[in-house]
Design a protein around this motif. Sequence first.
Motif, short mmCIF file in Angstrom:
data_model
loop_
_atom_site.label_atom_id
_atom_site.label_comp_id
_atom_site.label_asym_id
_atom_site.label_seq_id
_atom_site.Cartn_x
_atom_site.Cartn_y
_atom_site.Cartn_z
N UNK A 1 0.84 -1.19 0.00
CA UNK A 1 0.00 0.00 0.00
C UNK A 1 0.88 1.24 0.00
N UNK A 2 0.64 2.14 -0.92
CA UNK A 2 1.39 3.38 -1.03
C UNK A 2 0.83 4.37 -0.01
N UNK A 3 1.70 4.91 0.84
CA UNK A 3 1.23 5.84 1.86
C UNK A 3 0.98 7.24 1.30
N UNK A 4 1.77 7.65 0.33
CA UNK A 4 1.61 8.97 -0.26
C UNK A 4 0.71 8.89 -1.48
N UNK A 5 -0.58 8.72 -1.24
CA UNK A 5 -1.54 8.65 -2.34
C UNK A 5 -2.92 9.07 -1.84
N UNK A 6 -3.81 9.31 -2.78
CA UNK A 6 -5.21 9.50 -2.43
C UNK A 6 -6.07 9.04 -3.59
N UNK A 7 -7.34 8.79 -3.29
CA UNK A 7 -8.29 8.30 -4.28
C UNK A 7 -9.50 9.21 -4.27
N UNK A 8 -10.03 9.51 -5.45
CA UNK A 8 -11.25 10.32 -5.59
C UNK A 8 -12.14 9.68 -6.65
N UNK A 9 -13.43 9.95 -6.59
CA UNK A 9 -14.40 9.44 -7.58
C UNK A 9 -14.99 10.60 -8.35
N UNK A 10 -15.33 10.36 -9.61
CA UNK A 10 -15.94 11.39 -10.43
C UNK A 10 -16.15 10.91 -11.85
N UNK A 11 -16.21 11.83 -12.79
CA UNK A 11 -16.34 11.53 -14.21
C UNK A 11 -15.16 12.10 -14.96
N UNK A 12 -14.95 11.65 -16.20
CA UNK A 12 -13.80 12.10 -16.98
C UNK A 12 -14.22 12.46 -18.39
N UNK A 13 -13.76 13.61 -18.86
CA UNK A 13 -13.96 14.04 -20.24
C UNK A 13 -12.61 14.29 -20.89
N UNK A 14 -12.51 13.93 -22.15
CA UNK A 14 -11.36 14.29 -22.96
C UNK A 14 -11.84 15.39 -23.90
N UNK A 15 -11.24 16.57 -23.81
CA UNK A 15 -11.72 17.73 -24.55
C UNK A 15 -10.60 18.27 -25.42
N UNK A 16 -10.92 18.56 -26.67
CA UNK A 16 -9.96 19.17 -27.58
C UNK A 16 -9.52 20.50 -26.98
N UNK A 17 -8.24 20.83 -27.07
CA UNK A 17 -7.72 22.07 -26.49
C UNK A 17 -8.44 23.31 -27.03
N UNK A 18 -8.81 23.32 -28.30
CA UNK A 18 -9.50 24.49 -28.85
C UNK A 18 -10.87 24.70 -28.22
N UNK A 19 -11.64 23.63 -28.04
CA UNK A 19 -12.93 23.74 -27.37
C UNK A 19 -12.75 24.21 -25.94
N UNK A 20 -11.72 23.72 -25.29
CA UNK A 20 -11.46 24.08 -23.89
C UNK A 20 -11.10 25.56 -23.76
N UNK A 21 -10.20 26.05 -24.61
CA UNK A 21 -9.78 27.44 -24.49
C UNK A 21 -10.85 28.41 -24.95
N UNK A 22 -11.75 27.98 -25.84
CA UNK A 22 -12.85 28.83 -26.29
C UNK A 22 -13.99 28.88 -25.28
N UNK A 23 -13.98 27.96 -24.31
CA UNK A 23 -15.03 27.95 -23.29
C UNK A 23 -16.33 27.36 -23.76
N UNK A 24 -16.30 26.41 -24.68
CA UNK A 24 -17.50 25.77 -25.21
C UNK A 24 -17.97 24.70 -24.22
N UNK A 25 -18.63 25.15 -23.15
CA UNK A 25 -19.03 24.26 -22.06
C UNK A 25 -19.99 23.17 -22.51
N UNK A 26 -20.92 23.49 -23.40
CA UNK A 26 -21.90 22.49 -23.86
C UNK A 26 -21.20 21.34 -24.58
N UNK A 27 -20.22 21.64 -25.40
CA UNK A 27 -19.48 20.60 -26.11
C UNK A 27 -18.66 19.76 -25.12
N UNK A 28 -18.11 20.42 -24.12
CA UNK A 28 -17.33 19.72 -23.10
C UNK A 28 -18.19 18.69 -22.37
#
Length: 119
Positions: A1-28
């Motif tokens: 067991x690694x002592x220096x670690x943590x775990x979190x739960x959530x969702x994951x999106x892969x977003x094109x950098x152009x969509x991300x920098x333009x702020x296209x939240x709906x596409x994200x």
Amino acid sequence: MVLNSFVARGGLSYVDRLDFTRGDTARVVRRLAWPTVGLRATDTTLTFSSRTGADTVQHAQVTAQPHRPFYGRFPLPASAVSFEVEGRDQVLLFWTPRVGAVLRGLAKLGWDAEDHLHD
């Protein structure tokens, strides 16, 4: 067991950098790839894993910061942590209600994590 670690739960999106920098939240939001993901962070790697696979990135390649979507001109509370990975054309968005806790955990492990939530 690694002592220096943590775990979190959530969702994951892969977003094109152009969509991300333009702020296209709906596409994200439409590109949510894995709705149930576990994030395991150690001092050297970040691993996003789900039932369909895993994606691991190395420490030296990643910058993490809160992702704040906008409603018109008004910023909404941070609902994701964005990971900009050197050498990838995509930004990884880890959607979680515990953005501040994830950023603080990454900072404690020595990651380049910017927590501007409490500035």
